[in-house]
Design a protein around this motif. Structure first.
Motif, PDB file in Angstrom:
ATOM      1  N   TYR A  33       0.834  -1.202   0.000  1.00 50.87           N
ATOM      2  CA  TYR A  33       0.000   0.000   0.000  1.00 50.87           C
ATOM      3  C   TYR A  33       0.870   1.254   0.000  1.00 50.87           C
ATOM      4  O   TYR A  33       0.604   2.207  -0.735  1.00 50.87           O
ATOM      5  N   LEU A  34       1.906   1.259   0.824  1.00 47.88           N
ATOM      6  CA  LEU A  34       2.803   2.415   0.867  1.00 47.88           C
ATOM      7  C   LEU A  34       3.512   2.611  -0.472  1.00 47.88           C
ATOM      8  O   LEU A  34       3.650   3.748  -0.949  1.00 47.88           O
ATOM      9  N   GLU A  37       1.629   4.440  -3.008  1.00 47.66           N
ATOM     10  CA  GLU A  37       1.409   5.841  -2.633  1.00 47.66           C
ATOM     11  C   GLU A  37       0.129   6.088  -1.842  1.00 47.66           C
ATOM     12  O   GLU A  37      -0.426   7.183  -1.860  1.00 47.66           O
ATOM     13  N   TYR A  38      -0.342   5.071  -1.131  1.00 45.51           N
ATOM     14  CA  TYR A  38      -1.453   5.296  -0.204  1.00 45.51           C
ATOM     15  C   TYR A  38      -0.925   6.086   0.984  1.00 45.51           C
ATOM     16  O   TYR A  38       0.195   5.857   1.444  1.00 45.51           O
ATOM     17  N   SER A  39      -1.727   6.971   1.495  1.00 45.40           N
ATOM     18  CA  SER A  39      -1.340   7.735   2.687  1.00 45.40           C
ATOM     19  C   SER A  39      -1.583   6.885   3.930  1.00 45.40           C
ATOM     20  O   SER A  39      -2.334   5.905   3.894  1.00 45.40           O
ATOM     21  N   TYR A  40      -0.952   7.294   5.024  1.00 43.89           N
ATOM     22  CA  TYR A  40      -1.211   6.615   6.298  1.00 43.89           C
ATOM     23  C   TYR A  40      -2.706   6.633   6.582  1.00 43.89           C
ATOM     24  O   TYR A  40      -3.283   5.629   6.988  1.00 43.89           O
ATOM     25  N   ILE A  43      -4.610   4.062   4.599  1.00 43.57           N
ATOM     26  CA  ILE A  43      -4.352   2.706   5.087  1.00 43.57           C
ATOM     27  C   ILE A  43      -5.117   2.463   6.387  1.00 43.57           C
ATOM     28  O   ILE A  43      -5.725   1.407   6.575  1.00 43.57           O
ATOM     29  N   GLN A  52      -0.928   4.021  13.518  1.00 38.94           N
ATOM     30  CA  GLN A  52       0.228   4.600  12.843  1.00 38.94           C
ATOM     31  C   GLN A  52       1.511   3.877  13.267  1.00 38.94           C
ATOM     32  O   GLN A  52       2.419   3.694  12.461  1.00 38.94           O
ATOM     33  N   ILE A  55       2.178   0.912  11.058  1.00 33.67           N
ATOM     34  CA  ILE A  55       2.728   1.277   9.756  1.00 33.67           C
ATOM     35  C   ILE A  55       4.209   1.617   9.890  1.00 33.67           C
ATOM     36  O   ILE A  55       5.033   1.174   9.083  1.00 33.67           O
ATOM     37  N   LEU A  59       7.705  -0.134   8.182  1.00 32.19           N
ATOM     38  CA  LEU A  59       8.803   0.584   7.529  1.00 32.19           C
ATOM     39  C   LEU A  59      10.136   0.289   8.208  1.00 32.19           C
ATOM     40  O   LEU A  59      11.156   0.093   7.534  1.00 32.19           O
TER      41      LEU A  59
END
Length: 73
Positions: A33-34, A37-40, A43, A52, A55, A59
């Motif tokens: 998803y990241l 280019e999905y935003s936090y 998601i 958060q 996520i 990373l």
């Protein structure tokens, strides 16, 4: 942050793929998803059980894998 507090891998769930602890959501899905280019925020709306911190743990997990070194023989 220590990603090990949020990410687990057990052979009985998702065949041992790394996942968010307490869920069946694989780390690879969140990273996908990241990468798309999905935003936090997007998601978190898609997966209300996530935070958060989850996520960020994904990373950090990916960063640790990318920095793993092997010795060539």
């Amino acid at each position: 942050m220590n990603w090990r507090d949020y990410i687990v891998s057990t052979p009985d769930i998702l065949r041992g793929k790394p996942r968010i602890q307490g869920t069946r959501i694989p780390v690879s899905l969140i990273l996908g998803y990241l990468a798309s280019e999905y935003s936090y925020k997007s998601i978190l709306q898609e997966f209300p059980d996530l935070s958060q911190e989850h996520i960020l743990a994904c990373l950090n997990y990916a960063r640790d894998l990318a920095s793993f070194e092997t010795i060539a023989s």
